[in-house]
Design a protein around this motif. Structure first.
Motif, mmCIF file in Angstrom:
data_model
loop_
_atom_site.group_PDB
_atom_site.id
_atom_site.type_symbol
_atom_site.label_atom_id
_atom_site.label_comp_id
_atom_site.label_asym_id
_atom_site.label_seq_id
_atom_site.Cartn_x
_atom_site.Cartn_y
_atom_site.Cartn_z
ATOM 1 N N ASP A 198 -48.658 4.361 -10.944
ATOM 2 C CA ASP A 198 -47.527 4.307 -11.863
ATOM 3 C C ASP A 198 -47.835 5.185 -13.068
ATOM 4 O O ASP A 198 -48.813 4.960 -13.770
ATOM 5 C CB ASP A 198 -47.261 2.881 -12.317
ATOM 6 N N VAL A 199 -47.015 6.196 -13.275
ATOM 7 C CA VAL A 199 -47.143 7.085 -14.421
ATOM 8 C C VAL A 199 -46.195 6.566 -15.498
ATOM 9 O O VAL A 199 -44.997 6.442 -15.255
ATOM 10 C CB VAL A 199 -46.770 8.540 -14.050
ATOM 11 N N PRO A 200 -46.724 6.229 -16.699
ATOM 12 C CA PRO A 200 -45.827 5.764 -17.762
ATOM 13 C C PRO A 200 -44.737 6.781 -18.053
ATOM 14 O O PRO A 200 -44.950 8.000 -17.969
ATOM 15 C CB PRO A 200 -46.760 5.585 -18.962
ATOM 16 N N VAL B 61 -48.228 10.959 -31.475
ATOM 17 C CA VAL B 61 -47.218 9.903 -31.412
ATOM 18 C C VAL B 61 -47.917 8.715 -30.750
ATOM 19 O O VAL B 61 -48.323 8.807 -29.586
ATOM 20 C CB VAL B 61 -45.982 10.349 -30.603
ATOM 21 N N PRO B 62 -48.100 7.621 -31.500
ATOM 22 C CA PRO B 62 -48.890 6.503 -30.964
ATOM 23 C C PRO B 62 -48.439 5.992 -29.594
ATOM 24 O O PRO B 62 -49.268 5.668 -28.752
ATOM 25 C CB PRO B 62 -48.741 5.418 -32.035
ATOM 26 N N THR B 63 -47.145 5.931 -29.341
ATOM 27 C CA THR B 63 -46.684 5.414 -28.046
ATOM 28 C C THR B 63 -47.033 6.376 -26.914
ATOM 29 O O THR B 63 -47.342 5.944 -25.812
ATOM 30 C CB THR B 63 -45.168 5.145 -28.060
ATOM 31 N N ARG C 229 -50.600 7.750 -22.333
ATOM 32 C CA ARG C 229 -51.573 8.638 -21.691
ATOM 33 C C ARG C 229 -52.852 7.881 -21.360
ATOM 34 O O ARG C 229 -53.428 8.040 -20.295
ATOM 35 C CB ARG C 229 -51.885 9.848 -22.574
ATOM 36 N N ARG C 230 -53.279 7.026 -22.261
ATOM 37 C CA ARG C 230 -54.505 6.256 -22.010
ATOM 38 C C ARG C 230 -54.312 5.249 -20.878
ATOM 39 O O ARG C 230 -55.229 5.004 -20.096
ATOM 40 C CB ARG C 230 -54.964 5.561 -23.283
ATOM 41 N N GLU C 231 -53.133 4.666 -20.774
ATOM 42 C CA GLU C 231 -52.848 3.766 -19.645
ATOM 43 C C GLU C 231 -52.953 4.518 -18.324
ATOM 44 O O GLU C 231 -53.543 4.033 -17.356
ATOM 45 C CB GLU C 231 -51.463 3.156 -19.779
ATOM 46 N N TYR C 232 -52.385 5.717 -18.279
ATOM 47 C CA TYR C 232 -52.457 6.532 -17.069
ATOM 48 C C TYR C 232 -53.904 6.938 -16.797
ATOM 49 O O TYR C 232 -54.363 6.917 -15.653
ATOM 50 C CB TYR C 232 -51.546 7.750 -17.204
ATOM 51 N N GLU C 233 -54.645 7.273 -17.846
ATOM 52 C CA GLU C 233 -56.048 7.640 -17.685
ATOM 53 C C GLU C 233 -56.829 6.476 -17.072
ATOM 54 O O GLU C 233 -57.656 6.677 -16.170
ATOM 55 C CB GLU C 233 -56.647 8.024 -19.036
ATOM 56 N N ASN C 234 -56.573 5.262 -17.523
ATOM 57 C CA ASN C 234 -57.251 4.094 -16.956
ATOM 58 C C ASN C 234 -56.926 3.929 -15.478
ATOM 59 O O ASN C 234 -57.789 3.566 -14.680
ATOM 60 C CB ASN C 234 -56.867 2.831 -17.723
ATOM 61 N N ARG C 235 -55.688 4.200 -15.103
ATOM 62 C CA ARG C 235 -55.299 4.084 -13.688
ATOM 63 C C ARG C 235 -55.981 5.156 -12.840
ATOM 64 O O ARG C 235 -56.433 4.886 -11.741
ATOM 65 C CB ARG C 235 -53.785 4.178 -13.561
ATOM 66 N N VAL C 236 -56.042 6.377 -13.371
ATOM 67 C CA VAL C 236 -56.696 7.469 -12.635
ATOM 68 C C VAL C 236 -58.201 7.200 -12.538
ATOM 69 O O VAL C 236 -58.798 7.401 -11.488
ATOM 70 C CB VAL C 236 -56.413 8.839 -13.305
#
Length: 108
Positions: A26-28, A85-87, A92-99
């Motif tokens: 899942d890509v944010p 932009v904080p959001t 990006r960090r959520e996607y990085e954790n998934r990858v």
């Protein structure tokens, strides 16, 4: 079976890497919006899922493609003097954790 067909044994095949299989991540939405212009061919095949105020894009691709997408969105983390932009940084960090989770689950 190998003893019946010695010419078809796996000798020499140990060093051949197994092909990467597609994985679904899942890509944010904020990351997908940022990447859409550069990676339209990969992202256009994703399935949109609404999540509260935003959305995620479910993308099926080999891990190397996911790592490439992540590399392209590094500027969302404030690199190279770009405004932060904080959001977007969080997305990006959520996607990085998934990858990064792909490497942990695809071990030997």
């Amino acid at each position: 079976m190998a003893d019946l067909m010695p010419e078809h044994t796996a000798v020499g095949r140990e060093d051949v890497p197994a092909p990467e299989l597609p994985v679904i991540l899942d890509v944010p939405g904020k990351v997908a919006d940022f990447l859409r212009a550069a990676e339209r061919d990969v992202l256009d095949h994703g399935v949109t899922a609404r999540r509260g105020q935003g959305y995620t894009l479910r993308v099926s691709a080999v891990p190397s493609v996911h790592r490439g997408l992540l590399a392209r969105c590094q500027s969302l983390d404030g690199a190279q003097g770009a405004p932060v932009v904080p959001t977007q940084r969080k997305a990006r960090r959520e996607y990085e954790n998934r990858v990064d989770g792909l490497a942990a689950t695809s071990g030997p």
